[in-house]
Write an enzyme that holds these catalytic residues in place. Structure first.
Site, PDB file in Angstrom:
ATOM      1  N   TYR A  70      46.942  36.564  45.872  1.00  0.00           N
ATOM      2  CA  TYR A  70      46.370  37.560  44.958  1.00  0.00           C
ATOM      3  C   TYR A  70      44.878  37.293  44.757  1.00  0.00           C
ATOM      4  O   TYR A  70      44.038  38.183  44.908  1.00  0.00           O
ATOM      5  CB  TYR A  70      47.096  37.532  43.595  1.00  0.00           C
ATOM      6  CG  TYR A  70      46.342  38.300  42.532  1.00  0.00           C
ATOM      7  CD1 TYR A  70      46.325  39.686  42.538  1.00  0.00           C
ATOM      8  CD2 TYR A  70      45.603  37.630  41.550  1.00  0.00           C
ATOM      9  CE1 TYR A  70      45.585  40.398  41.579  1.00  0.00           C
ATOM     10  CE2 TYR A  70      44.879  38.327  40.597  1.00  0.00           C
ATOM     11  CZ  TYR A  70      44.874  39.702  40.616  1.00  0.00           C
ATOM     12  OH  TYR A  70      44.148  40.399  39.685  1.00  0.00           O
ATOM     13  N   SER A  74      38.190  39.637  39.383  1.00  0.00           N
ATOM     14  CA  SER A  74      38.826  38.727  38.431  1.00  0.00           C
ATOM     15  C   SER A  74      38.081  37.404  38.382  1.00  0.00           C
ATOM     16  O   SER A  74      37.483  36.974  39.381  1.00  0.00           O
ATOM     17  CB  SER A  74      40.264  38.492  38.897  1.00  0.00           C
ATOM     18  OG  SER A  74      40.822  37.410  38.225  1.00  0.00           O
ATOM     19  N   PHE A 113      41.425  50.490  40.149  1.00  0.00           N
ATOM     20  CA  PHE A 113      42.287  49.482  39.527  1.00  0.00           C
ATOM     21  C   PHE A 113      43.529  49.200  40.364  1.00  0.00           C
ATOM     22  O   PHE A 113      44.117  48.131  40.234  1.00  0.00           O
ATOM     23  CB  PHE A 113      42.795  49.976  38.157  1.00  0.00           C
ATOM     24  CG  PHE A 113      41.752  50.115  37.099  1.00  0.00           C
ATOM     25  CD1 PHE A 113      41.260  49.001  36.437  1.00  0.00           C
ATOM     26  CD2 PHE A 113      41.259  51.365  36.736  1.00  0.00           C
ATOM     27  CE1 PHE A 113      40.302  49.124  35.450  1.00  0.00           C
ATOM     28  CE2 PHE A 113      40.310  51.498  35.746  1.00  0.00           C
ATOM     29  CZ  PHE A 113      39.819  50.381  35.101  1.00  0.00           C
ATOM     30  N   LEU A 138      50.365  35.118  29.035  1.00  0.00           N
ATOM     31  CA  LEU A 138      50.684  34.492  27.746  1.00  0.00           C
ATOM     32  C   LEU A 138      50.984  35.502  26.629  1.00  0.00           C
ATOM     33  O   LEU A 138      52.008  35.404  25.956  1.00  0.00           O
ATOM     34  CB  LEU A 138      49.505  33.585  27.332  1.00  0.00           C
ATOM     35  CG  LEU A 138      49.624  32.904  25.976  1.00  0.00           C
ATOM     36  CD1 LEU A 138      50.802  31.924  25.952  1.00  0.00           C
ATOM     37  CD2 LEU A 138      48.319  32.186  25.629  1.00  0.00           C
ATOM     38  N   GLY A 148      48.160  52.325  34.697  1.00  0.00           N
ATOM     39  CA  GLY A 148      48.429  50.917  34.397  1.00  0.00           C
ATOM     40  C   GLY A 148      47.769  50.469  33.105  1.00  0.00           C
ATOM     41  O   GLY A 148      47.178  51.277  32.364  1.00  0.00           O
ATOM     42  N   LYS A 156      41.163  39.475  45.840  1.00  0.00           N
ATOM     43  CA  LYS A 156      39.999  39.850  45.019  1.00  0.00           C
ATOM     44  C   LYS A 156      38.717  39.367  45.687  1.00  0.00           C
ATOM     45  O   LYS A 156      37.706  40.072  45.699  1.00  0.00           O
ATOM     46  CB  LYS A 156      40.143  39.272  43.601  1.00  0.00           C
ATOM     47  CG  LYS A 156      41.282  39.892  42.812  1.00  0.00           C
ATOM     48  CD  LYS A 156      41.064  41.379  42.572  1.00  0.00           C
ATOM     49  CE  LYS A 156      42.275  42.096  42.063  1.00  0.00           C
ATOM     50  NZ  LYS A 156      42.169  43.556  42.095  1.00  0.00           N
TER      51      LYS A 156
HETATM   52  N1  LIG Z   1      45.631  42.301  33.818  1.00  0.00           N
HETATM   53  C1  LIG Z   1      44.913  41.247  34.163  1.00  0.00           C
HETATM   54  O1  LIG Z   1      45.093  40.163  33.615  1.00  0.00           O
HETATM   55  C2  LIG Z   1      43.850  41.362  35.235  1.00  0.00           C
HETATM   56  C3  LIG Z   1      42.865  40.365  35.351  1.00  0.00           C
HETATM   57  C4  LIG Z   1      41.897  40.483  36.344  1.00  0.00           C
HETATM   58  C5  LIG Z   1      41.912  41.558  37.215  1.00  0.00           C
HETATM   59  N2  LIG Z   1      42.883  42.502  37.096  1.00  0.00           N
HETATM   60  C6  LIG Z   1      42.909  43.639  38.036  1.00  0.00           C
HETATM   61  O2  LIG Z   1      42.751  44.836  37.300  1.00  0.00           O
HETATM   62  C7  LIG Z   1      43.446  45.897  37.944  1.00  0.00           C
HETATM   63  C8  LIG Z   1      44.370  46.574  36.948  1.00  0.00           C
HETATM   64  O3  LIG Z   1      45.236  45.603  36.396  1.00  0.00           O
HETATM   65  P1  LIG Z   1      46.347  45.989  35.326  1.00  0.00           P
HETATM   66  O4  LIG Z   1      46.613  44.777  34.515  1.00  0.00           O
HETATM   67  O5  LIG Z   1      46.000  47.248  34.658  1.00  0.00           O
HETATM   68  O6  LIG Z   1      47.579  46.208  36.303  1.00  0.00           O
HETATM   69  P2  LIG Z   1      48.749  47.316  36.264  1.00  0.00           P
HETATM   70  O7  LIG Z   1      49.791  46.848  37.209  1.00  0.00           O
HETATM   71  O8  LIG Z   1      49.137  47.605  34.873  1.00  0.00           O
HETATM   72  O9  LIG Z   1      47.998  48.585  36.857  1.00  0.00           O
HETATM   73  C9  LIG Z   1      47.840  48.787  38.240  1.00  0.00           C
HETATM   74  C10 LIG Z   1      48.283  50.193  38.555  1.00  0.00           C
HETATM   75  O10 LIG Z   1      48.096  50.436  39.962  1.00  0.00           O
HETATM   76  C11 LIG Z   1      49.226  51.128  40.459  1.00  0.00           C
HETATM   77  N3  LIG Z   1      49.293  50.850  41.899  1.00  0.00           N
HETATM   78  C12 LIG Z   1      49.575  49.670  42.499  1.00  0.00           C
HETATM   79  N4  LIG Z   1      49.575  49.829  43.842  1.00  0.00           N
HETATM   80  C13 LIG Z   1      49.269  51.125  44.092  1.00  0.00           C
HETATM   81  C14 LIG Z   1      49.138  51.900  45.279  1.00  0.00           C
HETATM   82  N5  LIG Z   1      49.346  51.376  46.483  1.00  0.00           N
HETATM   83  N6  LIG Z   1      48.816  53.210  45.156  1.00  0.00           N
HETATM   84  C15 LIG Z   1      48.624  53.784  43.939  1.00  0.00           C
HETATM   85  N7  LIG Z   1      48.764  53.097  42.786  1.00  0.00           N
HETATM   86  C16 LIG Z   1      49.080  51.786  42.854  1.00  0.00           C
HETATM   87  C17 LIG Z   1      50.403  50.615  39.631  1.00  0.00           C
HETATM   88  O11 LIG Z   1      51.478  51.521  39.602  1.00  0.00           O
HETATM   89  C18 LIG Z   1      49.762  50.437  38.267  1.00  0.00           C
HETATM   90  O12 LIG Z   1      49.885  51.602  37.465  1.00  0.00           O
HETATM   91  C19 LIG Z   1      44.161  45.275  39.137  1.00  0.00           C
HETATM   92  O13 LIG Z   1      43.354  45.455  40.275  1.00  0.00           O
HETATM   93  C20 LIG Z   1      44.221  43.802  38.767  1.00  0.00           C
HETATM   94  O14 LIG Z   1      44.284  42.980  39.901  1.00  0.00           O
HETATM   95  C21 LIG Z   1      43.844  42.436  36.120  1.00  0.00           C
END
Ligand SMILES: NC(=O)c1ccc[n+]([C@@H]2O[C@H](COP(=O)([O-])OP(=O)(O)OC[C@H]3O[C@@H](n4cnc5c(N)ncnc54)[C@H](O)[C@@H]3O)[C@@H](O)[C@H]2O)c1
Length: 338
Positions: free
Chosen positions: A150, A125, A81, A201, A10, A154
């Site tokens: 969501y 988050s 993640f 955004l 991801g 967290k």
């Molecule tokens: N991007 C943001 O703005 C943000 C902000 C705060 C927290 N987060 C947290 O950071 C983490 C990563 O976020 P991101 O933006 O890289 O998201 P993303 O969706 O790009 O990456 C998450 C990855 O997890 C994989 N995934 C989801 N469910 C799964 C499962 N059951 N088994 C195996 N793989 C699974 C997806 O295929 C994806 O590749 C997440 O936990 C998200 O909640 C993200």
């Protein structure tokens, strides 16, 4: 040293894999590709000529998780993640979010606890703070009732880890509360790949910039902020990735006085929506087509981090500016559209 990165294909995970490899770790990625693609591995390889091991596993399947740890008994740390992350979708499909974000965490922790010392980093988050009463937001600010399923996952995730750490002293854990990750690797080999209409955004801006979206809607310009638009703490994803490496090393080297800690990861600076647009226009040389529309319900007015704890204790500080982050996001957008 072998590190498991769940969700490592991801957006944030892939950048963290690169930084871990740059620091000499062997990385195993587990991802089910529900929000990513296997091609990301080629992007990682193009950056540092190292190919991480990849296993396609849905972490909700606990037998597969158990089997994975049996086959990799030498894993010393996990960065978790993998989760579903779309706030709006979580309101529509709460069960999916509770199942995916909570059961994956439980399945992992079940395999990790009881083994020798294990280090665990959790993706949390700034949503846990809701609209904080004071800026900048310190880690001591109260956790407010979550605005969405969501956000609730967290909060619950943090509580689960905290409770388990109390009775499992071998488990060493850190929750990192991210502010707003943006940008892409400066090589433009990896970046954010939102599926469908972007919820955030910056990808909406860059997609509008390349003509994929007609116009950006700015939700409200009558907030009590200097220019009337909402303020967030936008952190370059490479800075965020590096924070994971230093947090992991703190645990691996036993520098943590308690076995559960929480850190904010942001720049410490707030930028308004109009400032982000101006930054995009500066680095791209393009005028962005946007219009001001009504406020959107549920939007926090202002959120930016107090980063003193991460700066002082982790010895980590964000290094990239907003313009550098926007430039990397723009380079990435143009590359994928070409
Ligand atoms: N991007 C943001 O703005 C943000 C902000 C705060 C927290 N987060 C947290 O950071 C983490 C990563 O976020 P991101 O933006 O890289 O998201 P993303 O969706 O790009 O990456 C998450 C990855 O997890 C994989 N995934 C989801 N469910 C799964 C499962 N059951 N088994 C195996 N793989 C699974 C997806 O295929 C994806 O590749 C997440 O936990 C998200 O909640 C993200």
């Amino acid at each position: 040293m072998k590190i498991l990165v769940t969700g490592g294909l991801g957006f944030i995970g892939s950048h963290t894999v690169v930084e871990l490899q740059n620091s000499g770790y062997d990385v195993v990625i587990v991802d089910d590709c529900s929000n990513s693609s296997e091609n990301v591995i080629e992007g990682i390889y193009a950056i540092n000529a190292k190919r991480p091991v990849f296993e396609k596993i849905d972490l909700r399947e606990k037998e597969k998780v158990r089997d994975f740890f049996k086959r990799h008994p030498d894993i010393e740390g996990t960065i978790h993640f993998a989760a579903s992350k779309a706030v709006g979708e979580s309101v529509e499909k709460p069960l999916l979010y509770y199942e995916n974000n909570i059961s994956t965490l439980i399945n992992l922790l079940k395999e990790i606890i009881g083994k020798k010392k294990q280090s665990f980093i959790f993706s949390s988050s700034c949503t846990v703070y809701g609209q904080a009463d004071q800026m900048p937001i310190t880690e001591d600010a109260p956790v407010k009732k979550a605005e969405s399923p969501y956000g609730n996952t967290k909060q619950i995730g943090e509580e689960i880890i905290c409770d388990i750490c109390k009775v499992n002293p071998e488990l060493q854990a850190i929750s990192l509360r991210y502010f707003n990750p943006i940008g892409a690797h400066p090589s433009a080999e990896i970046g954010e790949l939102p599926i469908g209409v972007p919820q955030n955004l910056v990808p909406f801006i860059t997609q509008t910039g390349v003509g994929l979206r007609e116009q950006l809607a700015v939700f409200g310009d009558d907030y009590p902020t200097p220019d009337g638009t909402c303020i967030r703490d936008y952190i370059h994803v490479v800075d965020l990735a590096k924070a994971h490496v230093v947090a992991l090393e703190r645990l691996l080297k036993g520098k943590n006085p308690q076995n559960y800690e929480v850190f904010n990861v942001g720049t410490g600076e707030g930028s308004s929506v109009l400032e982000v647009i101006a930054s995009f226009e500066r680095v791209s040389g393009k005028k962005l087509n946007y219009s001001i529309v009504e406020r959107r319900s549920g939007d926090v007015i202002t959120a930016y981090a107090d980063t003193k704890k991460a700066n002082d204790i982790l010895g980590w500080k964000a290094g990239f500016s907003l313009d550098q982050a926007m430039k990397s996001a723009w380079d990435w957008e143009q590359k994928i559209r070409n």
